[in-house]
Enzyme design. Structure first.
Site, mmCIF file in Angstrom:
data_model
loop_
_atom_site.group_PDB
_atom_site.id
_atom_site.type_symbol
_atom_site.label_atom_id
_atom_site.label_comp_id
_atom_site.label_asym_id
_atom_site.label_seq_id
_atom_site.Cartn_x
_atom_site.Cartn_y
_atom_site.Cartn_z
ATOM 1 N N ASP A 135 0.842 -1.189 0.000
ATOM 2 C CA ASP A 135 0.000 0.000 0.000
ATOM 3 C C ASP A 135 0.878 1.239 0.000
ATOM 4 O OD1 ASP A 135 -2.344 1.804 0.909
ATOM 5 O OD2 ASP A 135 -3.256 -0.181 0.872
ATOM 6 N N HIS B 233 -3.521 5.873 3.970
ATOM 7 C CA HIS B 233 -4.283 4.742 3.436
ATOM 8 C C HIS B 233 -3.803 3.400 3.981
ATOM 9 C CE1 HIS B 233 -5.984 2.029 0.331
ATOM 10 N NE2 HIS B 233 -6.888 2.983 0.156
ATOM 11 N N SER C 111 -11.265 -0.656 -0.780
ATOM 12 C CA SER C 111 -9.938 -0.727 -0.151
ATOM 13 C C SER C 111 -10.034 -1.132 1.311
ATOM 14 C CB SER C 111 -9.241 0.631 -0.226
ATOM 15 O OG SER C 111 -8.878 0.947 -1.539
#
Length: 465
Positions: A92, A123, A340
């Site tokens: 990521d 994220h 996600s």
């Protein structure tokens, strides 16, 4: 996950399409045959940081369990499995160090020259928290597999761009760029597999329209997921993608009830990678709190299961707190939503299953999770696949090799044959009917016999007169 295996040997290109179709049209697609030995070339791109790191809203912690975590009921699983012994690689934007990720392992930085524990986008930290954040007293939040270990590999970042390259400008006049592509993702997957990951979480998606094709670099990504799944026995979990995003612009069609046997691979509008490598990837769609498919979740014939993907809470990237809102590079507040963040719930469930059943292969783990999901009424569909995952059932249900899950109430058992039904005794009824019939016959005969007597009486009366 083998719905299209027979088609792979027939593929001669990354995307099979009709030349006359333009962007946005649905066409038949299939990934190219995969060479597991295909390794991406070493990336020598120089990058530079051009945008500030993203921040997030600090949310006070408390005893309330977040809705998604409560719906999946991970707490009921923890007496059986907590994910101990499992390493989940998060490929990521990096994973920042946090007090609730004490066993975070640096897997390296494929963006710059820092570490995998650098997260300039928030994220990756959010993803990792949903997988393995530890429990602490007084907090209702934790990851689904709190005893699992996180291996952090930074593969992308919106804050960095190739040196000397001019960034694009969006409709609002903001400079947009970023770094990370399918080749660097492939390199990260191979690195994770070689570093001993048992689960790989990929909450990043490369989308192209079917007419455009995904690009030749996607071959490296296909080779990497096959290498991880078949050579290294790793379960690769990938997000399905967010419809309406900058890349995934066109939704794929739903199943047509008038054509129940139609092959949905023949009507794909948007390709999502690595999700479309269905034989080697467990692809995750998103559902809303009411259990329906999220409006933003990209459908496709490669979607396997689903999990909650909206209104989520996870770890703050720069403090020891929690967050449910992050800021974009332009400063706008964005809730923690998307496929996600559905994918890490499935990765946590995979860690729970692998810890409970270490003898199972990656393919068997995937089959178990699919078999125990809460299936839609019609069975599999391209929005949520086999349905919303059930972590407790995944670690406790009786799942035979064929993949059909059973539990104690549904298990078949042998029973003795029921005794033969006794024939009813109709003799009293028959006797009564016979008696009634005899009396009726005698009565009729009596009436008939009286007719001659009446005629004789009438004749004698007439003679006297």
């Amino acid at each position: 996950m083998t719905r299209r295996l027979s088609r792979l040997v027939l593929a001669t290109a990354v995307v099979a399409l009709t030349a006359s179709l333009g962007e946005g049209n649905a066409v038949a697609v299939v990934p190219a045959p995969i060479d597991v030995g295909l390794v991406p070339p070493k990336d020598s791109t120089k990058v530079e940081k051009r945008r500030p790191c993203k921040d997030a809203v600090r949310v006070p912690d408390g005893p309330d369990v977040p809705l998604a975590q409560r719906d999946l009921d991970f707490r009921s699983v923890w007496p059986i499995s907590r994910g101990a012994g499992q390493t989940v690689a998060v490929i990521d934007t990096g994973v920042a160090r946090h007090p609730r990720l004490p066993d975070l392992v640096d897997g390296g930085d494929l963006v710059g020259t820092e570490t995998g524990t650098t997260d300039c986008d928030a994220h990756g930290t959010l993803v990792a928290g949903l997988i393995a954040a530890r429990q602490v007293p007084g907090s209702g939040f934790s990851g689904g597999a709190p005893d699992a270990r996180i291996l952090a590999i930074r593969q992308s970042s919106s804050a960095y761009s190739p040196a000397g390259q001019t960034d694009q400008v969006d409709n609002a006049g903001n400079s947009v760029g970023g770094y990370g592509n399918v080749a660097t993702m492939a390199a990260a997957i191979r690195r994770a597999a070689d570093m001993g990951a048992t689960v790989i979480n990929i909450s990043e998606v490369a989308c192209k329209t079917a007419a455009e094709g995904i690009g030749s670099g996607d071959r490296y990504l296909g080779a990497a997921v096959k290498y991880a799944a078949t050579v290294k026995n790793v379960v690769v979990v990938a997000a399905a993608g967010n419809f309406g995003s900058a890349e995934c612009k066109i939704q794929n069609p739903a199943a047509d009830p008038l054509r129940p046997g139609a092959d949905l691979w023949d009507s794909v509008s948007t390709i999502a990678s690595p999700a479309w490598y269905d034989d080697y990837v467990l692809t995750v769609g998103s559902v809303a709190p009411d259990g329906t498919a999220s409006e933003f979740s990209l459908a496709g014939p490669w979607v396997d299961v689903a999990a909650p993907g909206s209104g989520l809470t996870s770890l703050h990237p720069t403090t020891g707190d929690l967050t449910n809102t992050v800021y974009s590079a332009q400063g706008s507040a964005e809730p923690v939503n998307g496929t996600s963040f559905a994918a890490p719930y499935v990765s946590a469930t995979v860690a729970l299953v692998r810890s409970r059943f270490p003898q199972l292969s990656a393919q068997q783990v995937v089959a178990r999770i699919e078999a125990t999901a809460h299936a839609p009424a019609e069975g599999w569909n391209p929005a949520v696949g086999h349905g919303v995952i059930d972590p407790l059932a995944a670690v406790s249900a009786d799942v035979p090799p064929g993949g059909a899950a059973t539990d104690g109430s549904a298990r078949s058992v042998s029973i003795e044959a029921l005794p033969a039904v006794a024939q009813p005794d109709h003799r009293p009824r028959d006797f009564a009917l016979a008696a009634v019939g005899t009396l009726a016959a005698l009565l009729i005969l009596g009436v008939l016999a009286s007719f001659p007597l009446r005629r004789k009486s009438q004749s004698a009366t007439q003679r006297r007169n």
